[in-house]
Design an enzyme around this catalytic site. Structure first.
Site, PDB file in Angstrom:
ATOM      1  CG  HIS A  64     -38.838  14.589  38.896  1.00 39.55           C
ATOM      2  ND1 HIS A  64     -37.990  15.602  39.251  1.00 39.55           N
ATOM      3  CD2 HIS A  64     -39.969  14.786  39.625  1.00 39.55           C
ATOM      4  CE1 HIS A  64     -38.570  16.365  40.158  1.00 39.55           C
ATOM      5  NE2 HIS A  64     -39.775  15.896  40.411  1.00 39.55           N
ATOM      6  CG  ASP A  99     -35.887  15.458  36.434  1.00 37.76           C
ATOM      7  OD1 ASP A  99     -36.770  16.202  36.009  1.00 37.76           O
ATOM      8  OD2 ASP A  99     -35.731  15.174  37.650  1.00 37.76           O
ATOM      9  CG  HIS A 111     -42.359  22.943  49.524  1.00 35.93           C
ATOM     10  ND1 HIS A 111     -42.507  21.666  49.037  1.00 35.93           N
ATOM     11  CD2 HIS A 111     -41.840  23.683  48.508  1.00 35.93           C
ATOM     12  CE1 HIS A 111     -42.082  21.619  47.782  1.00 35.93           C
ATOM     13  NE2 HIS A 111     -41.669  22.832  47.442  1.00 35.93           N
TER      14      HIS A 111
HETATM   15  C1  XLS Z   1     -41.596  21.304  43.865  1.00 35.09           C
HETATM   16  C2  XLS Z   1     -41.015  20.179  44.574  1.00 35.09           C
HETATM   17  C3  XLS Z   1     -40.381  19.121  43.686  1.00 35.09           C
HETATM   18  C4  XLS Z   1     -40.188  17.843  44.461  1.00 35.09           C
HETATM   19  C5  XLS Z   1     -39.984  16.647  43.597  1.00 35.09           C
HETATM   20  O1  XLS Z   1     -41.925  22.326  44.433  1.00 35.09           O
HETATM   21  O2  XLS Z   1     -40.098  20.658  45.502  1.00 35.09           O
HETATM   22  O3  XLS Z   1     -39.163  19.611  43.187  1.00 35.09           O
HETATM   23  O4  XLS Z   1     -39.143  17.938  45.355  1.00 35.09           O
HETATM   24  O5  XLS Z   1     -41.028  16.404  42.735  1.00 35.09           O
HETATM   25 NI    NI Z   2     -38.791  19.498  46.669  1.00 36.68          NI
HETATM   26 NI    NI Z   3     -40.233  23.058  45.868  1.00 36.67          NI
END
Ligand code: XLS
Ligand code: NI
Ligand code: NI
Length: 444
Positions: free
Chosen positions: A103, A106, A273
């Site tokens: 990002h 980062d 996720h």
């Molecule tokens: C957060 C996400 C994040 C994305 C990138 O849960 O996984 O890390 O991969 O913004």
């Molecule tokens: Ni992610």
């Molecule tokens: Ni994540």
């Protein structure tokens, strides 16, 4: 090269026969040819910058525990960013994996204004470009962080304030262009705060329209600058918001279809996720592949007992191999990869722990690829799927699907023929046994 990871003196190599100190790959052998391609090309592994280098091991109850001097404060922010970048590239080179992801925030500190943030990022991006040339490490994807700063508390594109939308647009424009300069192969949008905390103050349709407008602007800009990479949306059902709009692959698919964005975006599927949304990783991968929106993977795992996004390193061949099988069967990755969106546990304090986490996860993935190749060659699953739907290959199946028969005609014919179809076995347990047979018999 910096010498932050002094306890790992040389690059991690493949050495299947010497477990030693655990700093060798037992399975991942980048040059080994599997199903006609080098392992490295199949898996396209990336290390993420944020969890590995920009997170000190803090949690909601406690401060950071890790040894990351550049995060300690009291250091000039640009000097700290240089030290972080040096350690990151030392890590990438020693781990021997081909890609990384980051990002904007980062890599570079935010300045007092957007212009100052942009200037900081440009310095760090140029410096990253030099390090990429020196090490051969490439950029799998870049992304803008539109969720950490308090201005994004009520969302970025979906914010009730258009100035916040505009701020997010400026950040994405710059980061997309930085990604292009570094030869990035994809650009990711994870809508961490594109959702709601309560419906009491939320207009759902308005926020969806705003999000679609934002994504259309990003796709238009991608075309206008000639960025050749793939735009990816990363589904997640919740956390940090109570409800996130990009809930899962099916929600994203419906959204893209509704707003005529289906040719512009694909999905970046994260294992943890998928499980948070109540699906399996296998489900999300199969859905995306079957609907033409599969793009890339954030490899990690959750903890089935706590329901958080724990982002642990993958360690289950049983879970991964069946999903890797679907990817392989569909022709494999194109611009996507397996990004390790993974973080250490808070007590994993040693610098070498970052290597152990990645090595274990990468070996799990490599082993899953070997199993997937065998599942494909074995052919049992596809043969069973073919057999199960074979009835649709008959003239009757064709007539129904092609719309040659309407409901009343079909009903009349069915009554006249006194059709009496009998249920047949789905053979689930037998199939599970077949998958295990292949997993257990796959040599290393
Ligand atoms: C957060 C996400 C994040 C994305 C990138 O849960 O996984 O890390 O991969 O913004
Ligand atoms: Ni992610
Ligand atoms: Ni994540």
């Amino acid at each position: 090269m910096s010498d932050f990871f002094v306890d790992v003196p040389s690059p991690v190599a493949f050495a299947s026969d010497s477990p030693g100190d655990g700093l060798q790959y037992q399975v991942y052998d980048p040059d080994r040819v599997v199903a006609g391609k080098r392992m490295a090309e199949h898996l396209r592994i990336a290390v993420c910058y944020w969890h590995s280098f920009n997170w000190a091991g803090s949690d909601v109850f406690g401060a950071g525990t890790f040894d990351r001097p550049w995060l300690a404060g009291g250091v000039d922010p640009m000097e700290a960013a240089f030290a972080k970048q040096d350690a990151a590239f030392e890590f990438f080179a020693k781990l021997g994996t081909p890609f990384f992801c980051f990002h904007d925030v980062d890599m570079a500190p935010e300045g007092a204004t957007l212009a100052a943030s942009k200037a900081n990022l440009d310095v760090l991006v140029d410096r990253a470009g030099e390090k990429m040339d020196q090490t051969g490490v490439r950029l799998l994807w870049g992304t803008a962080n539109l969720f950490s700063h308090p201005r994004y508390a009520a969302g970025a594109a979906t914010n009730p304030d258009p100035d916040v939308f505009a701020h997010a647009a400026a950040q994405v424009r710059h980061m997309l262009e930085a990604t292009q300069r570094l030869g990035g192969e994809n650009y990711v949008l994870w809508g961490g705060r594109e959702g709601y905390e309560t419906l009491l103050n939320t207009r759902l349709r308005r926020e969806a329209d705003q999000l679609a407008r934002f994504l259309t602007m990003v796709a238009d800009h991608k075309r206008s600058i000639g960025f050749k990479g793939t735009l990816l949306l990363e589904p997640k059902p919740q956390e940090p918001t109570k409800h996130q709009y990009d809930y899962d692959c099916a929600s994203v698919h419906g959204f893209l279809d509704r707003y005529d964005l289906i040719d512009e975006y694909r999905v970046n599927i994260e294992v943890n996720h998928a499980t948070l949304s109540g699906h399996s990783f296998h489900h999300e991968v199969a859905y995306a592949l079957d609907n033409g929106i599969f793009g890339s993977v954030d490899a990690n795992r959750g903890d089935s007992q706590n329901g958080w996004d724990t982002d642990q390193f993958p360690n289950s061949v049983d879970e991964l191999s069946i999903a890797v099988y679907e990817i392989l069967r569909a022709g494999g990755l194109t611009t996507g990869g397996f990004n390790f969106d993974t973080k250490l546990r808070r007590q994993s304090l040693a610098r070498s722990d970052l290597f152990h986490g990645h090595i274990g996860g990468i070996d799990t993935l490599a082993r899953s690829l070997l199993v997937a190749e065998r599942l494909l060659a074995d052919g049992t699953l596809e043969a069973e799927r073919d057999r199960r739907y074979a009835g649709w290959n008959t003239e009757q199946g064709r007539r129904i699907l092609h719309g040659d028969v309407d409901l009343a005609t079909l009903a009349d014919e069915t009554v006249a023929a006194a059709l009496d179809p009998r249920p047949v076995s789905g053979r689930q347990e037998w199939l599970e046994g077949q998958v295990n047979r292949v997993i257990w018999s796959t040599p290393s």
